[in-house]
Each structure stands twice: as C-alpha cells, then as structure tokens.
Scaffold this active site. Structure first.
Site, PDB file in Angstrom:
ATOM      1  N   ARG A 121       0.832  -1.207   0.000  1.00 34.20           N
ATOM      2  CA  ARG A 121       0.000   0.000   0.000  1.00 34.20           C
ATOM      3  C   ARG A 121       0.869   1.261   0.000  1.00 34.20           C
ATOM      4  NH1 ARG A 121      -5.633  -0.397   2.581  1.00 34.20           N
ATOM      5  NH2 ARG A 121      -6.197  -2.542   2.170  1.00 34.20           N
ATOM      6  N   LYS A 157     -17.660 -13.677   3.668  1.00 29.46           N
ATOM      7  CA  LYS A 157     -18.549 -12.535   3.885  1.00 29.46           C
ATOM      8  C   LYS A 157     -19.608 -12.459   2.791  1.00 29.46           C
ATOM      9  CE  LYS A 157     -15.298  -9.531   6.269  1.00 29.46           C
ATOM     10  NZ  LYS A 157     -14.233  -8.626   5.800  1.00 29.46           N
ATOM     11  N   GLY A 163      -8.641  -8.659   1.697  1.00 30.42           N
ATOM     12  CA  GLY A 163      -7.659  -8.832   2.761  1.00 30.42           C
ATOM     13  C   GLY A 163      -7.233 -10.277   2.932  1.00 30.42           C
ATOM     14  N   GLY A 210     -12.870  -4.045   0.889  1.00 28.21           N
ATOM     15  CA  GLY A 210     -14.267  -3.599   0.961  1.00 28.21           C
ATOM     16  C   GLY A 210     -14.610  -2.619  -0.149  1.00 28.21           C
TER      17      GLY A 210
END
Ligand code: ADP
Ligand code: MG
Length: 388
Positions: free
Chosen positions: A37, A193, A345, A368
């Site tokens: 990142r 999820k 992730g 997300g």
C-alpha cells in the site's frame, strides 16, 4: 467513469493534501507485514514532488476509536516511506490544534486520522480547518473511498479535488473490465462474507461471462439450490437473495458456476479430509475447500479468459489441508495471459508465495472498497473526483 486527473492540473508551488490508504497489515510484533500500500503510492508522490508541489500525506491505520493510541501510530509507515524516498518524513502529531505548513518540494505526514473522532464523523469543521492550509486535494486512497469520512468527502467541499495516479489507474482498469473492453471476463468469488459479496455477484451477472463460486459463499448458494451441505458455514439470511440471483442467472448469458466436488471434514477438522461430490456431503460434516475436478474446471476457465477478477479464498485456507483450492486459483491467475486483478484482505494473506504477485496485472489496494465498487460502480470517494 471519467475522473479529474492530477495530470490536468498545474501543481507547481501548490500545497497538496493527499489522502492515501496506508492501513497496512501489521504482524504480531507490530511491524509492517506488507508494504504494497505504501509502494503503490510512490508514482503519485514522485509526480507531485517532481512538479514542484508540497505534500501532506494523510491516512488512517487500524481502528483507534477516535483518540490517540500509539499502537496505531503512523510513525513506522513514515519511516518506511522515508526509506523509499530517501528522505526523512516528518510526522505531524496534532494538526487540529496547530498550524500546518508544507513547502514546495517537501513532504510531511499527518498522524493517524482516526485519532480524531471528526475523521469518521465527517466533521466539516475539521475539514475546513485542515483545508485552510492547502490548495488541492488528491485522493489516492481507493481502499478508503467507500467511506464518507472527513478526509475523503468533507475535505472535498473546501478544496479543488482530483484523483491520484493510483486511483485513476485502478478505476480505469476495473471500469474497462466491467465494460467489456478487456474481452471475456471471469470473476472468482469466495470467502465467507456473503452479505458483502452477494450484491457483487448480482451486478456482475450482467457484466461477466462466467462467475465461479467457492468458499462459504458457494456453500450458501449450494444450500439455496436445495443441496444438503451438512454443517458447512452457510449464511441463512442470504438464502432469499441467493435464490433471486440464481433465478436471474437463468435469464442472463453469464454462467454462474458452483463447485462440483468438495473437500469435507468434521466440525473441528480433526478427521482426515475426504473428497466428495457436492451432492454427497453427510449431515455431520462440513465443506472446507473445493475438490480436484472443480480446481481443474476453474483453472481452465481462468486460463482461457481475457480478464479475471478474483476476491475470496476457496476454502478454510488457514488450515494447510484446505488450502489447495485457493492455491490452484492463484496458480491459474499467474498462468493466465489475460488481465488479472486480485483484491481482498484474506485473499492476499492466503497467498503462500507473495512473489507471484508480480505476475498479476493489478493487486487492488481495496478489499471492501473493491467489492462495493464492483457492486455499485460508484463510491463516495470516487464521486468527489468524477468529472461532471
Ligand atoms: P476476503 O477478505 O478475501 O474478501 P472473506 O473475508 O470474505 O475474504 O473470507 C475469508 C475467510 O473465509 C477465511 O477466513 C476463510 O477461512 C473463510 N472460508 C472460506 N471458505 C470457507 C469454508 N468453506 N468454510 C469456512 N470458512 C471458509
Ligand atoms: Mg476478509
């Protein structure tokens, strides 16, 4: 989506507030586990410095709950960035109660934005205070752009705003794939999820050629289809929506593919894993990975596609005996000659060999945010830098 580009703006002598996503993963001794990142923002930083701008970098790290918590200090991030830029990056601890100044050609970093409640509350007073010291807002934080926070949305009310090079690259790549500019599109969705991913499957049914499902998401769809999944992880609240999506899939040209064989074990995973057809899972066992036939089928689909987007592990990869499905997807992505995008992730942490990432076209900085963009094709942080 056409974004306001940094390259169209004269940044000479401009003071730039640059939102980045330095929410890096930390390992058990609180050092940086993966600095991708940080490295991905270097092109925008170098562009700004080379063109005579002064930069204040701003990011959050972890969830410090609106007050100072040194465990989440960005000091380690500032030090790491300093190594890449070969200069010391000064960290500004309290920008709320102090003046901020950035000189052309200089770079500083604000301490963790979430040390102030105003960040997550999108406090306009804080945004106004900060913006008084800057001429331009550059959003290069795709991974945070699904949040309507002060440093994303609030600040844009007071400053001219544009997309950084990373954000622009990420959005133009994804938009290109979703609008068929990259040829045939295969999407692989796994993980646990389901509520965050089901809307993605819904939207992509109209965009992708093939959607391959794995992980607990696939369990939920198998269960919806009336297949007995034993004690597998199934999201029962998602069954109705999964049913509608399966119906929609019969009306569109996209193929929605479920695993045809699976790896099962008992609840505590103490029993030797067994490979079975999807329709033979006994009531006392659970699905923990995709089986060999499915791995082969998914590999063939991925390798022959012009472009592939992958989010979500194919199984309970944390246990080595259920990692083969996830590994096989990564190997297929590496082998693919098409455009490949990975995000998520857990998807990234599941990779045994991080060196393989160099063979992937784009490793998304957003988990997300990527999912939300694939579902809605817009985000609060993208809308504020979109050309009207
Ligand atoms: P990502 O962060 O990549 O988007 P998720 O957070 O949705 O992925 O899901 C990751 C989790 O899903 C992992 O902890 C993994 O163990 C779990 N998982 C995947 N498949 C299964 C399965 N069949 N049964 C139980 N857990 C699973
Ligand atoms: Mg996850």
């Amino acid at each position: 989506m056409k974004l306001r580009s940094l390259c169209d703006i004269n940044v000479q002598n401009k003071r730039v507030f640059m939102r980045v996503d330095y929410n890096v993963s930390l390992d058990s001794n609180s050092s940086i586990a993966d600095d991708i990142r940080i490295t991905q923002t270097l092109p925008t930083i170098n562009y700004l410095l080379d063109h005579g701008a002064g930069i204040a970098l701003a990011s959050h790290l972890g969830r410090p709950a609106g007050s100072v918590d040194n465990k989440y200090s960005l000091k380690i991030v500032a030090d790491r960035l300093g190594i890449y830029l070969d200069r010391k990056i000064r960290l500004i601890p309290d920008y709320w109660n102090n003046e901020l100044s950035v000189d052309p050609g200089k770079i500083v970093m604000l301490e963790n934005l979430r040390f102030h409640k105003g960040e997550e509350e999108n406090d306009f007073a804080l945004a106004k205070h900060i913006s008084a010291y800057f001429d331009l807002f550059v959003n290069d934080a795709f991974g945070s752009s699904h949040r309507a926070h002060m440093s994303i949305v609030g600040i844009s009310k007071y400053l001219k705003s544009c997309a950084g090079l990373l954000l622009e690259k990420e959005i133009s790549l994804i938009d290109g794939l979703l609008n068929n500019k990259g040829g045939s599109l295969v999407v692989v969705i796994g993980g646990a999820k389901t509520p965050e991913k089901i809307g993605v499957i819904d939207n992509l049914l109209g965009k992708a050629d093939t959607i391959l499902l794995g992980g607990a998401v696939a369990n939920t769809f198998l269960s919806t289809w009336g297949i007995k999944t034993g004690i597998s992880l199934v999201d029962h609240e998602m069954i109705e929506m999964a049913r509608q999506i399966m119906w929609k899939a019969t009306q569109t040209s996209a193929k929605l593919v479920l695993p045809e064989d699976v790896i099962v074990s008992n609840q505590k995973q103490t029993r030797k894993p067994v490979e079975l057809s999807y329709s033979q899972v006994p009531g006392h066992l659970a699905i923990y990975d995709i089986g060999k036939k499915t791995r082969k089928k998914y590999t063939d689909e991925i390798v022959s596609a012009d472009s592939v987007i992958w989010n979500g592990p194919m199984g309970l990869f944390e246990k080595p005996q259920f990692k083969a499905g996830t590994d096989s997807i990564m190997q297929a992505m590496v082998k693919s000659k098409g455009i490949t995008v990975i995000g998520g992730g857990d998807t990234l942490s599941a990779l045994s060999n991080k060196g393989q990432l160099k063979d992937i076209t784009h490793v998304s900085t957003g988990g997300g945010a990527l999912l939300e963009y694939l579902e809605k094709e817009s985000l609060p942080g993208i809308n504020i830098v979109t050309q009207s």
